[in-house]
Design an enzyme around this catalytic site. Structure first.
Site, short mmCIF file in Angstrom:
data_model
loop_
_atom_site.label_atom_id
_atom_site.label_comp_id
_atom_site.label_asym_id
_atom_site.label_seq_id
_atom_site.Cartn_x
_atom_site.Cartn_y
_atom_site.Cartn_z
N PRO A 155 0.83 -1.23 -0.10
CA PRO A 155 0.08 -0.02 0.00
C PRO A 155 0.73 1.26 0.15
O PRO A 155 1.98 1.21 0.94
CB PRO A 155 -0.81 -0.18 1.21
CG PRO A 155 -0.82 -1.57 1.59
CD PRO A 155 0.57 -2.00 1.31
N GLU A 156 0.39 2.12 -0.80
CA GLU A 156 1.18 3.34 -0.78
C GLU A 156 0.42 4.48 0.35
O GLU A 156 -0.31 3.94 1.09
CB GLU A 156 1.08 4.13 -2.04
CG GLU A 156 1.68 3.18 -3.09
CD GLU A 156 2.06 4.01 -4.46
OE1 GLU A 156 2.41 5.09 -4.43
OE2 GLU A 156 2.22 3.17 -5.35
N LYS A 189 4.49 5.36 4.90
CA LYS A 189 3.84 3.61 4.90
C LYS A 189 3.71 3.42 6.38
O LYS A 189 3.45 1.98 6.51
CB LYS A 189 4.51 2.99 3.98
CG LYS A 189 4.38 3.60 2.60
CD LYS A 189 5.09 2.61 1.61
CE LYS A 189 5.38 3.03 0.37
NZ LYS A 189 6.11 2.32 -0.74
N ARG A 222 13.31 -2.42 -9.48
CA ARG A 222 11.71 -2.14 -9.56
C ARG A 222 11.44 -1.74 -11.13
O ARG A 222 12.30 -1.30 -11.82
CB ARG A 222 11.46 -0.93 -8.54
CG ARG A 222 11.88 -0.80 -7.45
CD ARG A 222 11.05 -1.79 -6.51
NE ARG A 222 9.68 -1.38 -6.62
CZ ARG A 222 9.18 -0.46 -5.62
NH1 ARG A 222 10.04 0.05 -4.75
NH2 ARG A 222 7.87 -0.21 -5.69
#
Length: 268
Positions: free
Chosen positions: A2-3, A52, A258
């Site tokens: 989750p951001e 986060k 990434r």
């Protein structure tokens, strides 16, 4: 993972459910049994999100720190809680509500100095009023590291994940590989202000939308995006598809481990 907007939504939700109430805590799974026992029966005084990281502040200077990581999930409801299903790390209950936490990377109690140490190692959070974008830029302007990697570094900017970073760089017209030291102060402030705008909107609606009005499906006569993350985006997970602005095929490559996405025409 989750951001940051998701964690800020959770902090607000938990504040609404439990703040000011005496909370009972348990660990049906058993892995947080000692910590749950220490806060059980305490009043939840406040909640907050920093990047986060989710923080519950209890009476007696005890703070519950939660980081969901890749697999963590939180569910809640009204009334009596159901029988625990699966690996429930933490269950909170009050007279009116319940909350279950499963699969977090971190679920621990912190002392006030440990809370401060956590804050000190995090960068500027675009969703916090106390954020210092100048401190973030001071790191960025001296670094040869690609911008995408810098903006994903939680010690530089806290709460931004791959979607926000990828899309903010597209909207700024900058490639993910642009070295940080090539970013001017003016362009940094534009990126920062855009992150604040996008992330605040995501908190309100619960999904990440980054596409301007003129590029929405109804404006362009195109089908809406279908993706488990939801929301309309320019380049994130759109490799080989045409850019909504110029029609060039969106590219994808690995950057610092990434996936990175960009438009070779719109991002110079």
């Amino acid at each position: 993972m989750p951001e940051g907007h998701t964690i800020h939504r959770l902090a607000a939700r938990h504040r609404e459910l439990f703040a000011g109430d005496k909370v009972l805590a348990a660990s049906p799974q058993g892995r947080f049994a000692e910590g749950a026992a220490l806060i059980s029966g305490s009043v939840l005084e406040a909640t907050e999100a920093y990047g986060k990281h989710l923080l519950h502040h209890y009476a007696g200077e005890r703070t519950l720190h939660v980081h969901l990581g890749l697999y963590g999930k939180v569910t809640d409801g009204d009334g009596a809680p159901p029988e625990p299903v699966g690996q429930v790390r933490l269950r909170l209950t009050s007279d009116l509500h319940w909350l279950d936490l499963r699969g977090p990377t971190a679920c621990e109690l912190l002392t006030p100095p440990e809370v401060q140490a956590l804050r000190d190692r995090l960068g500027a959070d675009p969703l916090r009023a106390d954020a210092d974008p100048d401190a973030a830029y001071d790191r960025i302007r001296r670094s040869p590291t690609p911008l995408a990697a810098l903006l994903l570094d939680q010690s530089v900017v806290a709460g931004t994940g791959l979607i926000f970073v990828t899309e903010a760089l597209f909207r700024a017209g900058l490639r993910p590989t642009t070295p940080g030291r090539r970013l001017s102060a003016i362009r940094w402030r534009a990126i920062w202000d855009d992150l604040v705008l996008l992330m605040r909107q995501a908190v309100l609606v619960g999904r990440i939308d980054t596409v301007r009005d003129e590029h929405l499906p109804e404006a362009m006569g195109r089908p809406p995006r279908v993706d488990r993350h939801g929301g309309e985006v320019y380049v994130y997970r759109r490799a080989a598809l045409p850019c909504h602005v110029c029609g060039t095929a969106v590219r994808q490559a690995d950057l610092a481990g990434r996936n990175s996405y960009w438009c070779p025409t719109c991002q110079r």
